[in-house]
Structure formats: structure tokens, C-alpha cells
Write a protein that holds these residues in place. Structure first.
Motif, PDB file in Angstrom:
ATOM      1  N   GLU A  21       0.726  -1.145   0.269  1.00  0.00           N
ATOM      2  CA  GLU A  21      -0.246   0.108   0.431  1.00  0.00           C
ATOM      3  C   GLU A  21       1.007   1.743  -0.221  1.00  0.00           C
ATOM      4  O   GLU A  21       0.692   2.483  -0.741  1.00  0.00           O
ATOM      5  N   ILE A  22       1.920   1.616   0.752  1.00  0.00           N
ATOM      6  CA  ILE A  22       3.392   2.385   1.058  1.00  0.00           C
ATOM      7  C   ILE A  22       3.471   2.785  -0.807  1.00  0.00           C
ATOM      8  O   ILE A  22       3.611   3.601  -1.339  1.00  0.00           O
ATOM      9  N   SER A  23       3.929   1.510  -1.430  1.00  0.00           N
ATOM     10  CA  SER A  23       4.045   1.954  -2.379  1.00  0.00           C
ATOM     11  C   SER A  23       3.243   2.065  -3.285  1.00  0.00           C
ATOM     12  O   SER A  23       3.531   3.141  -4.750  1.00  0.00           O
ATOM     13  N   ILE A  24       2.498   1.479  -3.597  1.00  0.00           N
ATOM     14  CA  ILE A  24       1.163   2.119  -4.085  1.00  0.00           C
ATOM     15  C   ILE A  24       1.040   4.173  -4.115  1.00  0.00           C
ATOM     16  O   ILE A  24       0.990   4.147  -5.391  1.00  0.00           O
ATOM     17  N   ILE A  25       0.941   4.379  -3.240  1.00  0.00           N
ATOM     18  CA  ILE A  25       0.457   5.487  -2.977  1.00  0.00           C
ATOM     19  C   ILE A  25       1.881   6.650  -3.321  1.00  0.00           C
ATOM     20  O   ILE A  25       0.841   7.459  -3.663  1.00  0.00           O
ATOM     21  N   ARG A  26       2.594   5.865  -2.926  1.00  0.00           N
ATOM     22  CA  ARG A  26       3.826   6.809  -3.313  1.00  0.00           C
ATOM     23  C   ARG A  26       4.039   6.905  -4.856  1.00  0.00           C
ATOM     24  O   ARG A  26       4.302   8.272  -5.148  1.00  0.00           O
ATOM     25  N   SER A  27       3.813   5.900  -5.386  1.00  0.00           N
ATOM     26  CA  SER A  27       4.104   5.512  -6.467  1.00  0.00           C
ATOM     27  C   SER A  27       3.106   7.208  -7.405  1.00  0.00           C
ATOM     28  O   SER A  27       3.319   7.537  -8.276  1.00  0.00           O
ATOM     29  N   LEU A  28       1.815   6.328  -7.190  1.00  0.00           N
ATOM     30  CA  LEU A  28       1.136   7.320  -7.722  1.00  0.00           C
ATOM     31  C   LEU A  28       1.111   9.044  -7.341  1.00  0.00           C
ATOM     32  O   LEU A  28       0.674   9.563  -7.621  1.00  0.00           O
ATOM     33  N   ALA A  29       1.791   9.270  -6.133  1.00  0.00           N
ATOM     34  CA  ALA A  29       1.822  10.779  -5.933  1.00  0.00           C
ATOM     35  C   ALA A  29       3.027  11.212  -6.538  1.00  0.00           C
ATOM     36  O   ALA A  29       3.175  12.321  -7.339  1.00  0.00           O
ATOM     37  N   VAL A  30       3.747  10.318  -7.018  1.00  0.00           N
ATOM     38  CA  VAL A  30       5.039  10.586  -8.017  1.00  0.00           C
ATOM     39  C   VAL A  30       4.816  11.186  -8.643  1.00  0.00           C
ATOM     40  O   VAL A  30       4.945  11.881 -10.136  1.00  0.00           O
ATOM     41  N   GLN A  31       3.598  10.180  -9.743  1.00  0.00           N
ATOM     42  CA  GLN A  31       3.672  10.296 -11.245  1.00  0.00           C
ATOM     43  C   GLN A  31       2.524  12.107 -10.873  1.00  0.00           C
ATOM     44  O   GLN A  31       2.531  12.084 -12.182  1.00  0.00           O
ATOM     45  N   LEU A  32       1.114  12.080  -9.966  1.00  0.00           N
ATOM     46  CA  LEU A  32       1.372  13.022  -9.797  1.00  0.00           C
ATOM     47  C   LEU A  32       1.958  14.621 -10.110  1.00  0.00           C
ATOM     48  O   LEU A  32       1.433  15.380 -10.975  1.00  0.00           O
ATOM     49  N   LEU A  33       3.314  14.348  -9.161  1.00  0.00           N
ATOM     50  CA  LEU A  33       4.179  15.260  -9.888  1.00  0.00           C
ATOM     51  C   LEU A  33       4.257  15.134 -10.468  1.00  0.00           C
ATOM     52  O   LEU A  33       4.639  16.602 -11.122  1.00  0.00           O
ATOM     53  N   GLU A  34       5.016  14.521 -11.288  1.00  0.00           N
ATOM     54  CA  GLU A  34       5.338  14.727 -12.467  1.00  0.00           C
ATOM     55  C   GLU A  34       4.080  14.725 -13.140  1.00  0.00           C
ATOM     56  O   GLU A  34       5.191  15.892 -14.724  1.00  0.00           O
ATOM     57  N   LEU A  35       2.844  14.751 -13.758  1.00  0.00           N
ATOM     58  CA  LEU A  35       2.152  15.266 -14.612  1.00  0.00           C
ATOM     59  C   LEU A  35       2.194  16.681 -13.974  1.00  0.00           C
ATOM     60  O   LEU A  35       2.003  17.969 -15.000  1.00  0.00           O
TER      61      LEU A  35
END
Length: 201
Positions: A21-35
Motif C-alpha cells: 500500500e505504501i508503494s502504491i500510494i507513493r508511486s501514484l503521488a510521484v506520477q502526480l508530481l510528474e504530471l
């Protein structure tokens, strides 16, 4: 506490998260930052006052997810203007509003997503096999903003425009390639809903 936020005594919220769960949320947040894009460049003007009044873009973003995150202020996609002149006025007002607000909106969304990444990194560094994430009231608000933005982004990619679309997603077969994204969308919705309840008086 697993899977949902609970209020902490004195304010704030806590949730138990495992490593996945930590990995999923972190990955999504990083993708949001890139966007959302980078913040002000390091070689930006040294004058903070000039930076404060720097103008942003006047045209809406081309990416549909960014359009959802930064919608036009005066144009309602569900409403057709009465005349071409009305449509032109709405575009002009929206462009002016965007020029003076989008930079700040992007900065706020970026800060929220960064707060998520930082808190998850601190949590991962502190334990193994998952842990209990504890957030202050301010961190809870930042998480709430980021969770909302993540759901808007995923919902846009899935083509969700209203509640009926969400109902259809529940009936997708397991082999549908959208299924993992749907599961993330629904899971984040549950987290968001329980976090909202912790912030209510």
C-alpha cells in the motif's frame, strides 16, 4: 485501523499501511508530481516580489487529466453559451483567471503530493512490513488534497464523469485491463472518505 483512517487524540489521523500500500500510494503521488510539473526553477528571478506576481498560462492544458485538475473557472462543459459572443467572453474570463491563479494552484497541489511522498518515505524508513502512519491536522489536510487529486486523475483516465460511471466500474470483469486502476480508484476513495471524517468536528 487497517484500510481506513482513524482520528488521533488531540487531532490528526492514523492509518495502518502495509509495504504494498505504501508503494502504491507513493508511486501514484510521484506520477502526480510528474504530471503537475516542476516548481519554480532555481535560476528563477531572485526578486520574490516579482515571483509573487508572475503570470501563469492563459490557455487550458491539453492533457485531459490536467484539464480536470485545473478546470476553466467560467466555462461549464455541460452548458452551451447562449451566443458566440457569450462563449468568447467566457473564454476571455477563464484565460484571465487562469493567468493569475494556476501557478498557485499547481504549487499547492505539488506541496500536497510532496507531503504524501515525504511522510511515506519517513514511514518506510522507520519500519518493516508496513506501519501505522500518523498525521498531524495539517498533514491530514495535505493528504486529503492529494488523495482528491489522485482520484480526479485516475477518474479522468478511466473516463468517469458522474456517479453512474462509478457503478459500471464495479461490474468490470477481472480480465479487463482497467481493473487495477479501478481498484486503486475505489481504494483511494475509501481512504479519502475516512480521512474526511477524522477532520470533521
Amino acid at each position: 485501523m487497517p484500510g481506513h483512517f482513524e482520528p488521533l487524540p488531540g487531532g490528526g489521523a492514523a492509518v495502518a499501511l502495509d509495504d504494498v500500500e505504501i508503494s502504491i500510494i507513493r508511486s501514484l503521488a510521484v506520477q502526480l508530481l510528474e504530471l503537475i510539473g516542476p516548481g519554480p526553477a532555481e535560476d528563477a528571478e531572485a526578486d520574490p516580489l516579482a515571483g509573487l506576481f508572475a503570470e501563469g498560462p492563459s490557455e487550458p492544458p491539453a492533457d485531459p487529466v490536467l484539464k480536470r485538475l485545473f478546470p476553466d473557472a467560467y466555462c461549464d462543459p455541460g452548458h452551451t453559451p447562449a451566443s458566440p459572443r457569450d462563449a468568447e467572453e467566457q473564454r476571455a474570463y477563464s484565460a484571465e483567471f487562469r493567468r493569475y491563479t494556476e501557478n498557485d494552484l499547481r504549487a499547492g497541489k505539488r506541496e500536497n503530493a510532496l507531503a504524501v511522498v515525504r511522510s511515506l518515505d519517513a514511514l518506510a524508513a522507520a519500519g518493516e512490513g508496513g506501519a501505522v502512519l500518523k498525521l498531524s491536522v495539517e498533514e491530514s489536510r495535505q493528504w486529503l488534497g492529494a488523495l482528491n487529486d489522485l482520484r480526479l486523475a485516475i477518474g479522468s483516465r478511466l473516463g468517469i464523469t458522474d456517479e453512474d460511471d462509478t457503478d459500471l466500474l464495479f461490474r468490470l470483469p477481472d480480465e479487463d485491463p482497467r481493473k487495477p486502476m479501478v481498484m486503486a480508484y475505489l481504494w483511494l476513495g475509501g481512504l479519502q472518505e475516512t480521512l474526511v471524517s477524522t477532520l470533521m468536528p
